[in-house]
Design an enzyme around this catalytic site. Structure first.
Site, mmCIF file in Angstrom:
data_model
loop_
_atom_site.group_PDB
_atom_site.id
_atom_site.type_symbol
_atom_site.label_atom_id
_atom_site.label_comp_id
_atom_site.label_asym_id
_atom_site.label_seq_id
_atom_site.Cartn_x
_atom_site.Cartn_y
_atom_site.Cartn_z
ATOM 1 N N LYS A 120 10.934 -0.418 4.404
ATOM 2 C CA LYS A 120 10.496 0.098 3.103
ATOM 3 C C LYS A 120 11.539 -0.114 2.011
ATOM 4 O O LYS A 120 11.211 -0.181 0.829
ATOM 5 C CB LYS A 120 10.116 1.568 3.244
ATOM 6 C CG LYS A 120 8.882 1.726 4.154
ATOM 7 C CD LYS A 120 8.637 3.151 4.563
ATOM 8 C CE LYS A 120 7.987 3.929 3.459
ATOM 9 N NZ LYS A 120 7.688 5.308 3.889
ATOM 10 N N GLU A 130 14.671 8.667 -2.635
ATOM 11 C CA GLU A 130 13.851 8.541 -3.838
ATOM 12 C C GLU A 130 13.867 9.882 -4.548
ATOM 13 O O GLU A 130 13.896 10.923 -3.889
ATOM 14 C CB GLU A 130 12.383 8.233 -3.463
ATOM 15 C CG GLU A 130 12.089 6.784 -3.235
ATOM 16 C CD GLU A 130 10.624 6.548 -2.868
ATOM 17 O OE1 GLU A 130 9.815 7.465 -2.920
ATOM 18 O OE2 GLU A 130 10.298 5.437 -2.510
ATOM 19 N N HIS A 145 1.919 14.768 3.937
ATOM 20 C CA HIS A 145 2.010 13.348 3.563
ATOM 21 C C HIS A 145 0.997 12.473 4.286
ATOM 22 O O HIS A 145 1.120 11.260 4.299
ATOM 23 C CB HIS A 145 3.424 12.795 3.790
ATOM 24 C CG HIS A 145 4.509 13.593 3.130
ATOM 25 N ND1 HIS A 145 4.544 13.800 1.774
ATOM 26 C CD2 HIS A 145 5.570 14.246 3.638
ATOM 27 C CE1 HIS A 145 5.602 14.544 1.480
ATOM 28 N NE2 HIS A 145 6.223 14.832 2.596
ATOM 29 N N ARG A 167 -1.995 -4.364 6.365
ATOM 30 C CA ARG A 167 -3.052 -4.278 7.373
ATOM 31 C C ARG A 167 -4.316 -3.710 6.753
ATOM 32 O O ARG A 167 -4.316 -3.319 5.585
ATOM 33 C CB ARG A 167 -2.595 -3.350 8.502
ATOM 34 C CG ARG A 167 -2.187 -2.000 7.932
ATOM 35 C CD ARG A 167 -2.004 -0.943 8.972
ATOM 36 N NE ARG A 167 -1.269 0.200 8.453
ATOM 37 C CZ ARG A 167 -1.768 1.179 7.737
ATOM 38 N NH1 ARG A 167 -3.055 1.182 7.421
ATOM 39 N NH2 ARG A 167 -1.022 2.176 7.296
#
Ligand code: ADP
Length: 445
Positions: A116, A198, A233, A288
């Site tokens: 990521k 983040e 999440h 995907r």
């Protein structure tokens, strides 16, 4: 088009892929673990082969066993569905080496987007804004402390190899041992301790853009979805198109296309953003088929699995030159076998009764009498409705949930009913805390 294809998955997504193959005249090979031997995906496929064992790692994640079956059965391609091997670059590479077509992007792209942090760097290189934070791995608590000063608390620590809502930890103060705990967790769960940070944006929406690339520089945008209704999440309800001012939508589509072009994206993928007010920030690319792809299929009348097969087979892609248009509004809910009375713990077991309305799309992997095994994801399936506008779609989903009945295992159906009938859902454009608020007000947070 292929003559024969192996589906390296189980449950509703295996069945969904098999159905498109049947429509296209492609023969299908299913694989199954021991607990899945009587599953619907086994009976729906033309052929089915046993993957001896029950845990994922010995069955649906065993790439060698699966490749051997593909070779023996003469399958020319493998569709990995979602989860399991779908985002393993090493598997896509092994398929390539075995002369079998992996239905998805090139291994290098899967690899880059699976990290990521590398994906964040790619977004920056493509001129797409990312959430403020780090672009390189954080190495110590001291670095985390410095970031808390530079970008301010709270911060989200994320595992570079994380996914599925796991490996994310909020940090509010510089005095805890969050860094060590999070890197240990990441090592345990993903075999990769690298973390990045983040800024934790505390009121955001999750909006994502569906793309399809032909691998020759052509990128189609197949609309967007709002997946803000999440628990821990993890998405529970998805809808599309997202409620967005036209300028914001265009900006997000442009960002998604830039990322697609930047890595010469081939096949289907999803670019995920969080939206802070009207400002979108890139968070990741899923390389995907997504669980929520039926939302897009409902509003575009496209079959995304068929498009994936066309791209992978090198056939002409059945799409206009420009981006396809969207009609009306669609909503999907995910049905899980989990027990709200026990903090939503998975509740595997035998389904004794099951009933759904027959005028909507139902993508479900089980039928009455079948058992949900404890070894895999607890998702039973999905209900999808389509209306001429959002109000009609919401009404249809309320009716569908009222008419749905599932007995033998505890499910999240009551929670979905309560969410769909809430004022916040009615208004739309809610943030990712909508379920937390609902559960707190119902006294079961
Ligand atoms: P995963 O790959 O595990 O799905 P993501 O990075 O896609 O993880 O994030 C999952 C969800 O967590 C997002 O949909 C969003 O709700 C929330 N989230 C992620 N990053 C942030 C952030 N910086 N601030 C606020 N919420 C976030």
């Amino acid at each position: 088009m292929f003559r024969k294809l192996l589906v390296a998955n189980r449950g509703e997504i295996a069945i969904r892929i098999i159905r498109t193959c049947r429509r296209l005249g492609v023969r299908t090979v299913a694989v199954y673990s021991d607990p899945d031997k009587d599953s619907l995906h086994v009976t729906e496929a033309d052929e089915a082969y046993r993957l001896e064992g029950f845990r994922s790692r010995n069955t649906y994640l065993d790439s060698e066993k699966i490749l051997a079956i593909a070779r023996e059965t003469g399958a020319e391609a493998i569709h990995p569905g979602y989860g399991f091997l779908s985002e393993r670059a090493s598997f896509a590479r092994a398929c390539e080496q075995a002369g079998i077509i992996f239905i998805g992007p090139k291994p290098e792209v899967i690899e880059m987007m699976g990290d990521k942090m590398a994906a964040r760097r790619a977004a920056v290189a493509a001129g797409v804004p990312v959430v403020p934070g780090s672009l390189e791995p954080l190495r110590s608590m001291a670095e985390l402390k410095q970031l808390l000063v530079d970008i301010g608390a709270p911060i989200l620590l994320k595992a570079a190899s994380g996914g599925g809502g796991k490996g994310i930890r909020a940090v509010w103060h510089a005095d805890g041992d969050d860094f060590t705990l999070a890197s240990n967790e990441a090592r345990e769960a993903f075999g990769d301790e690298r973390l990045y940070a983040e800024k934790y944006l505390t009121s955001v929406r999750h909006v994502e853009v569906q793309l399809l690339g032909d691998g020759n520089g052509k990128i189609w945008i197949l609309g967007d979805r709002d997946c803000s209704a999440q628990r821990r999440h993890q998405k529970l309800v998805e809808e599309g198109p997202a409620l967005l001012p036209p300028g914001v939508r265009l900006k997000m589509w442009d960002y998604a296309r830039r990322i697609g072009k930047h890595c010469n994206y081939e096949n289907a993928g999803t670019v995920e953003f969080i939206l802070d007010g009207e400002t979108p920030y890139f968070i990741e690319v899923n390389t995907r088929l997504q669980v929520e792809h039926p939302v897009t299929e409902a509003v575009t009348s496209l079959d995304i699995v068929a498009l994936m097969l066309q791209v992978a087979a090198g056939d002409a892609v059945n799409l206009p030159d420009g981006d396809p248009s969207c009609q009306g509004h669609a909503i999907e809910v995910r049905l899980y076998a989990e027990d709200p009375a026990q903090d939503f713990r998975p509740s595997p077991g035998r389904i004794t009764a099951m009933q759904f309305p027959d005028d909507i799309r139902i993508d479900v992997g089980f039928e009455p009498g079948k058992t949900i095994p404890p070894f895999y994801d607890a998702m039973i399936g999905k209900l999808i409705v389509h209306g001429k506008d959002r109000a009609e779609a919401v009404e249809k989903m309320r009716t569908a949930l009222a008419q749905s009945r599932l007995e033998g295992v505890a499910t999240n159906i009551p929670m979905l009913r309560s969410l769909l009938s809430s004022m916040e859902f009615d208004r739309g454009a809610f943030d990712t805390k909508v379920l937390e608020r609902l559960l707190t007000s119902n006294g079961c947070a």
